[in-house]
Design an enzyme around this catalytic site. Structure first.
Site, PDB file in Angstrom:
ATOM      1  N   TYR A  67       4.930  51.295 -13.361  1.00 26.39           N
ATOM      2  CA  TYR A  67       4.013  51.100 -14.487  1.00 26.39           C
ATOM      3  C   TYR A  67       4.600  51.617 -15.794  1.00 26.39           C
ATOM      4  CZ  TYR A  67       0.271  48.969 -11.906  1.00 26.39           C
ATOM      5  OH  TYR A  67      -0.463  48.064 -11.180  1.00 26.39           O
ATOM      6  N   ARG A  70       6.800  48.989 -17.015  1.00 30.46           N
ATOM      7  CA  ARG A  70       6.024  47.911 -17.651  1.00 30.46           C
ATOM      8  C   ARG A  70       5.450  48.364 -18.996  1.00 30.46           C
ATOM      9  NH1 ARG A  70       5.191  43.176 -14.665  1.00 30.46           N
ATOM     10  NH2 ARG A  70       3.665  42.526 -16.212  1.00 30.46           N
ATOM     11  N   ASN A 102      -4.702  40.022 -17.664  1.00 24.36           N
ATOM     12  CA  ASN A 102      -3.588  40.822 -18.173  1.00 24.36           C
ATOM     13  C   ASN A 102      -4.051  42.233 -18.516  1.00 24.36           C
ATOM     14  OD1 ASN A 102      -2.237  38.479 -17.900  1.00 24.36           O
ATOM     15  ND2 ASN A 102      -2.168  37.971 -20.072  1.00 24.36           N
ATOM     16  N   VAL A 103      -3.172  43.166 -18.260  1.00 22.03           N
ATOM     17  CA  VAL A 103      -3.504  44.565 -18.514  1.00 22.03           C
ATOM     18  C   VAL A 103      -2.742  45.074 -19.740  1.00 22.03           C
ATOM     19  CG1 VAL A 103      -4.023  45.001 -16.078  1.00 22.03           C
ATOM     20  CG2 VAL A 103      -1.689  45.388 -16.909  1.00 22.03           C
ATOM     21  N   ASP A 104      -2.084  44.159 -20.459  1.00 21.99           N
ATOM     22  CA  ASP A 104      -1.188  44.578 -21.543  1.00 21.99           C
ATOM     23  C   ASP A 104      -1.874  44.842 -22.882  1.00 21.99           C
ATOM     24  OD1 ASP A 104      -1.626  41.949 -22.581  1.00 21.99           O
ATOM     25  OD2 ASP A 104       0.136  41.170 -21.515  1.00 21.99           O
ATOM     26  N   HIS A 119      -8.727  43.055 -14.842  1.00 19.89           N
ATOM     27  CA  HIS A 119      -7.863  43.903 -14.013  1.00 19.89           C
ATOM     28  C   HIS A 119      -7.542  45.256 -14.651  1.00 19.89           C
ATOM     29  CE1 HIS A 119      -6.293  40.127 -11.669  1.00 19.89           C
ATOM     30  NE2 HIS A 119      -7.526  40.451 -11.373  1.00 19.89           N
ATOM     31  N   CYS A 142      -4.050  65.148 -13.788  1.00 23.79           N
ATOM     32  CA  CYS A 142      -5.257  65.505 -14.539  1.00 23.79           C
ATOM     33  C   CYS A 142      -5.296  67.026 -14.729  1.00 23.79           C
ATOM     34  CB  CYS A 142      -6.463  65.035 -13.728  1.00 23.79           C
ATOM     35  SG  CYS A 142      -8.054  65.354 -14.487  1.00 23.79           S
ATOM     36  N   GLY A 181      -1.918  29.955 -18.489  1.00 25.69           N
ATOM     37  CA  GLY A 181      -0.840  30.826 -18.023  1.00 25.69           C
ATOM     38  C   GLY A 181      -1.183  31.677 -16.815  1.00 25.69           C
ATOM     39  N   THR A 182      -1.956  31.114 -15.909  1.00 20.04           N
ATOM     40  CA  THR A 182      -2.209  31.854 -14.659  1.00 20.04           C
ATOM     41  C   THR A 182      -1.861  30.978 -13.463  1.00 20.04           C
ATOM     42  OG1 THR A 182      -3.868  32.890 -13.228  1.00 20.04           O
ATOM     43  CG2 THR A 182      -4.697  31.305 -14.858  1.00 20.04           C
TER      44      THR A 182
HETATM   45  P1  OAD Z   1       1.489  35.077 -12.266  1.00 23.20           P
HETATM   46  O1  OAD Z   1       2.774  35.786 -12.539  1.00 23.20           O
HETATM   47  O2  OAD Z   1       1.030  34.906 -10.864  1.00 23.20           O
HETATM   48  O3  OAD Z   1       1.548  33.617 -12.891  1.00 23.20           O
HETATM   49  C1  OAD Z   1       1.995  33.369 -14.190  1.00 23.20           C
HETATM   50  C2  OAD Z   1       1.717  31.913 -14.501  1.00 23.20           C
HETATM   51  O4  OAD Z   1       2.095  31.681 -15.845  1.00 23.20           O
HETATM   52  C3  OAD Z   1       2.514  30.918 -13.639  1.00 23.20           C
HETATM   53  O5  OAD Z   1       1.648  29.896 -13.198  1.00 23.20           O
HETATM   54  C4  OAD Z   1       3.563  30.353 -14.610  1.00 23.20           C
HETATM   55  O6  OAD Z   1       3.873  28.996 -14.338  1.00 23.20           O
HETATM   56  C5  OAD Z   1       2.827  30.472 -15.921  1.00 23.20           C
HETATM   57  N1  OAD Z   1       3.680  30.590 -17.130  1.00 23.20           N
HETATM   58  C6  OAD Z   1       4.854  31.255 -17.255  1.00 23.20           C
HETATM   59  N2  OAD Z   1       5.289  31.207 -18.518  1.00 23.20           N
HETATM   60  C7  OAD Z   1       4.355  30.504 -19.221  1.00 23.20           C
HETATM   61  C8  OAD Z   1       4.207  30.135 -20.585  1.00 23.20           C
HETATM   62  N3  OAD Z   1       5.119  30.471 -21.503  1.00 23.20           N
HETATM   63  N4  OAD Z   1       3.120  29.412 -20.945  1.00 23.20           N
HETATM   64  C9  OAD Z   1       2.173  29.062 -20.025  1.00 23.20           C
HETATM   65  N5  OAD Z   1       2.256  29.393 -18.723  1.00 23.20           N
HETATM   66  C10 OAD Z   1       3.321  30.105 -18.321  1.00 23.20           C
HETATM   67  O7  OAD Z   1       0.384  35.828 -13.141  1.00 23.20           O
HETATM   68  P2  OAD Z   1      -1.186  35.841 -12.996  1.00 23.20           P
HETATM   69  O8  OAD Z   1      -1.719  34.504 -12.613  1.00 23.20           O
HETATM   70  O9  OAD Z   1      -1.704  36.470 -14.231  1.00 23.20           O
HETATM   71  O10 OAD Z   1      -2.755  41.577 -10.873  1.00 23.20           O
HETATM   72  O11 OAD Z   1      -1.374  36.840 -11.796  1.00 23.20           O
HETATM   73  C11 OAD Z   1      -2.644  37.263 -11.429  1.00 23.20           C
HETATM   74  C12 OAD Z   1      -2.648  38.711 -11.065  1.00 23.20           C
HETATM   75  O12 OAD Z   1      -1.725  38.945 -10.008  1.00 23.20           O
HETATM   76  C13 OAD Z   1      -2.197  39.645 -12.158  1.00 23.20           C
HETATM   77  O13 OAD Z   1      -3.241  40.033 -13.013  1.00 23.20           O
HETATM   78  C14 OAD Z   1      -1.674  40.815 -11.409  1.00 23.20           C
HETATM   79  C15 OAD Z   1      -0.906  40.073 -10.359  1.00 23.20           C
HETATM   80  O14 OAD Z   1      -0.442  40.763  -9.324  1.00 23.20           O
HETATM   81  C16 OAD Z   1      -2.726  42.916 -10.985  1.00 23.20           C
HETATM   82  O15 OAD Z   1      -1.825  43.537 -11.492  1.00 23.20           O
HETATM   83  C17 OAD Z   1      -3.906  43.578 -10.399  1.00 23.20           C
END
Ligand code: OAD
Length: 239
Positions: A67, A70, A102-104, A119, A142, A181-182
């Protein structure tokens, strides 16, 4: 029909209630690594191996090391045109609920205010004994002596029920649901667009590649979010 940006922009422009779900892809162009695929690996660990309570209780130093790595990346990143386009949408007098995995914290830094962080947030900590939530200040213990953990929802953990409830009702109420972007692989976030569609919303997906949602989406706009969103959300979209 899936790739018709002008038609998607027209429908979006008429919507009074919009829900947006974002994932790691929206921050990729800011330089934040996504989770899945090659760039998600850190020291050969997959995120699922680190972002879980068992990993933390077994080796908190290792999980914190990831972390902090990140945090170091995120701290040096700026919101990109996708974050800015979404923040600008909120200023248009329509109801916009921005649900992010996103946690950013980049959506808030871009100026979005109605943000549901499903998240958690990488800049917050939680005491593993007292549950007290605080801003990350570099300390890993803590004042009570217990470990602080990142205030992030890990695999196998429940989302904050209040935040999930707000996300579910925003999805149900929405006339347009925008998924950006998920990978649409992680529940329960990946259920939101389907819930919105069942309630009558038009679902627009933006991604560089197809996902399990794509076949069900009304529009699939393929491309980087930082390029597609400013065009999709432009006040006068291209014909
Ligand atoms: P992923 O890393 O699973 O997926 C990222 C998605 O973004 C993929 O479908 C890529 O094709 C797409 N992508 C990459 N670059 C892009 C761009 N420039 N424009 C548009 N799309 C793009 O991430 P999440 O779906 O966010 O959880 O993952 C879900 C959760 O799983 C996260 O929140 C995290 C992870 O483990 C925790 O940390 C709890």
């Amino acid at each position: 029909m899936q790739g018709d940006l002008a038609e998607a922009a027209r429908i979006l422009g008429q919507a009074q209630r919009i829900a947006v779900l974002t994932g790691a892809g929206v921050s990729a162009e800011s330089g934040v690594p996504t989770f899945r695929g090659e760039q998600g690996l850190w020291k050969s660990y997959r995120p699922e191996q680190l972002a879980n309570p068992m990993a933390f209780s077994g080796n908190p130093e290792l999980v914190w090391e990831w972390y902090r790595w990140r945090q170091g990346i995120v701290g040096g990143c700026q919101p990109n045109p996708a974050h800015h386009a979404l923040a600008e949408l909120e200023g248009r007098g329509v109801s916009v609920t921005l649900i992010t995995q996103n946690v950013d914290g980049l959506h808030r830094r871009a100026g979005s205010e109605n943000v549901l962080e499903l998240h958690g947030n990488i800049w917050r900590t939680r005491c593993t004994r007292e549950g007290k939530i605080d801003h990350y200040a570099g300390e890993l213990k803590c004042s009570c002596g217990a470990w602080l953990r990142p205030h992030i929802v890990w695999f196998g953990e429940q989302l904050d029920p209040l935040i999930l409830d707000q996300a579910l009702s925003a999805a149900r109420r929405s006339q347009v649901f925008l998924s950006v972007g998920t990978s649409s692989l992680v529940a329960p976030a990946n259920m939101l667009p389907r819930l919105a569609a069942d309630s009558g919303a038009t679902v627009i997906e933006v991604n560089v590649e197809p996902t399990p949602l794509t076949v069900d989406a009304d529009f699939f706009l393929q491309g980087p979010a930082g390029e597609v969103l400013p065009r999709l959300l432009a006040k006068d979209p291209p014909p």
